[in-house]
Design a protein around this motif. Structure first.
Motif, short mmCIF file in Angstrom:
data_model
loop_
_atom_site.label_atom_id
_atom_site.label_comp_id
_atom_site.label_asym_id
_atom_site.label_seq_id
_atom_site.Cartn_x
_atom_site.Cartn_y
_atom_site.Cartn_z
N TYR A 1 17.09 24.54 34.06
CA TYR A 1 16.44 23.43 34.75
C TYR A 1 15.46 22.68 33.85
CZ TYR A 1 17.89 25.44 39.26
OH TYR A 1 18.59 25.91 40.32
N VAL B 1 13.18 19.00 37.71
CA VAL B 1 13.97 19.75 38.70
C VAL B 1 13.21 21.01 39.14
CG1 VAL B 1 16.08 21.15 38.93
CG2 VAL B 1 16.22 18.82 38.05
N LYS B 2 12.60 21.69 38.16
CA LYS B 2 11.82 22.91 38.49
C LYS B 2 10.72 22.54 39.49
CE LYS B 2 12.05 25.52 34.24
NZ LYS B 2 11.44 25.54 32.96
N ILE C 1 18.59 18.24 44.37
CA ILE C 1 19.08 18.11 42.99
C ILE C 1 20.62 18.09 43.03
CG2 ILE C 1 17.09 19.28 41.96
CD1 ILE C 1 18.94 21.71 41.53
N ASN D 1 23.28 19.74 42.39
CA ASN D 1 23.96 20.99 42.08
C ASN D 1 24.45 21.59 43.39
OD1 ASN D 1 23.96 24.07 41.80
ND2 ASN D 1 24.03 23.33 39.71
N ARG E 1 13.18 13.41 47.02
CA ARG E 1 13.75 14.20 45.92
C ARG E 1 13.33 13.68 44.54
NH1 ARG E 1 20.07 12.66 46.82
NH2 ARG E 1 19.77 10.43 47.07
N SER E 2 13.74 14.42 43.50
CA SER E 2 13.27 14.10 42.14
C SER E 2 13.67 12.69 41.68
CB SER E 2 13.78 15.14 41.14
OG SER E 2 15.18 15.23 41.21
N HIS E 3 14.77 12.13 42.24
CA HIS E 3 15.21 10.78 41.84
C HIS E 3 14.28 9.69 42.34
CE1 HIS E 3 18.94 12.68 40.86
NE2 HIS E 3 19.29 12.91 42.09
N CYS F 1 10.16 13.03 40.24
CA CYS F 1 9.80 13.49 38.89
C CYS F 1 8.79 12.52 38.25
CB CYS F 1 11.06 13.57 38.04
SG CYS F 1 10.67 13.95 36.33
N SER G 1 26.21 14.68 38.91
CA SER G 1 24.95 14.64 38.15
C SER G 1 25.10 13.68 36.96
CB SER G 1 24.62 16.06 37.68
OG SER G 1 23.79 16.01 36.55
N SER H 1 20.02 19.89 36.09
CA SER H 1 19.95 20.57 37.38
C SER H 1 20.90 21.77 37.44
CB SER H 1 20.24 19.58 38.51
OG SER H 1 21.39 18.82 38.21
#
Ligand code: SF4
Length: 293
Positions: A11, A15-16, A43, A45, A75-77, A100, A223, A267
């Protein structure tokens, strides 16, 4: 057979962080009547998405599916700010922002360019959630999403052009597109918002692809950064295969091969990479045994 795992696997930082925030909410939410939602998967995945669903995360496709007084995880995006606000106000929901920090930087740069009168070029995949989020920070229609070099022809002539780029794009694409912008204007401000981990993963995958007989790229087919790793590797090493799980490995890929490289998207859990390595070792042993019989 020698099997080498890329130095930058497992990761990424963003993502972490997103997973830590998500598990924290899922494990510690005191009001069990409050549902926990996110737009799509946290993520890219499939294995992790399934695990989060089992723990109670409801991954939706439409904002109308969110229940009032719930918890919503960005989410991270990232997401457009108007939409986040709508969920906060109209759905009276608590927002947990797992965007993120590198994506936040790209959003802030796009906002700055827009506020300072630049025509904003966003280099990336039109339908990727990160791009949809970044667009939300640009006022009006003074922008264009550029996916490839051909799109440069469609950019209207402008006095000032400002550039931001999807965090997981390739350096080559950024160079190719920005290299042609002088045909359109005299004033260009470029923010290279490709994140550090993406640069490092791409570089290390490139080196590994040049140094091995077969390359295995592990990660979600949706991804963006994993797909770029596959493209980068395939350009150098034609025996490149993109898989989501060790179950997709085929023994014939490794016949008479001496060095195998494994690289994974941001991810892709390290456990998945190790499982792939173990399976290739088993295939190697079987092929060796068969060759002696
Ligand atoms: S790939 Fe980069 S931008 Fe995307 S989540 Fe990871 S660190 Fe953040």
């Amino acid at each position: 057979m020698e099997i080498i795992i890329s130095r930058y696997s497992g990761y990424c930082f963003g993502v972490k962080r997103a997973l830590k925030l998500t598990y924290n909410v899922l494990d510690n939410s005191t009001d069990k009547n409050k549902k926990i939602f996110s737009f799509g998967s946290i993520i890219n995945n499939p294995g992790v998405t399934e695990k989060l669903s089992k723990k109670g995360l409801v991954q939706i496709k439409d904002i109308d599916e969110i229940e009032n007084n719930s918890i919503f995880i960005v989410r991270s995006h990232g997401m457009p700010p108007d939409l986040i606000n709508k969920i906060r106000v109209e759905k009276k929901s608590e927002i947990i922002d797992a965007t993120c920090p590198f994506v936040k930087k790209a959003q802030a740069r796009a906002e700055f360019l827009s506020e300072n009168g630049y025509f904003v070029l966003v280099i990336g995949n039109k339908n990727h959630p990160e791009i949809l989020g970044i667009k939300g920070y640009i006022a009006g229609n003074n922008y264009m999403v550029v996916e490839n070099e051909k799109d440069v022809d469609r950019i209207p002539d402008n006095k000032k052009i400002g550039v931001v780029v999807q965090t997981t794009q390739t350096r080559e694409k950024l160079l190719l597109i920005t290299g042609r912008l002088l045909e359109k204007t005299r004033e260009i401000l470029i923010y290279n918002t490709i994140c550090d981990t993406t640069w490092k993963r791409q570089d290390s995958t490139k080196k590994l692809a040049a140094d091995t007989d077969v390359m295995i790229i592990v990660g979600g087919k949706d991804s963006a950064n994993t797909v770029h790793l596959k493209e980068i590797s395939k350009e150098i090493n034609n025996s490149t295969y993109h898989i989501e799980s060790f179950k997709e490995l085929k023994p014939e890929w490794f016949k008479n091969k001496k060095r195998v490289g494994i690289s994974g998207g941001a991810s892709t859990p390290m456990d998945d990479i190790i499982e792939v390595k173990r399976t290739i070792e088993k295939i190697d042993k079987q092929q060796l045994k068969m060759s002696k019989e």
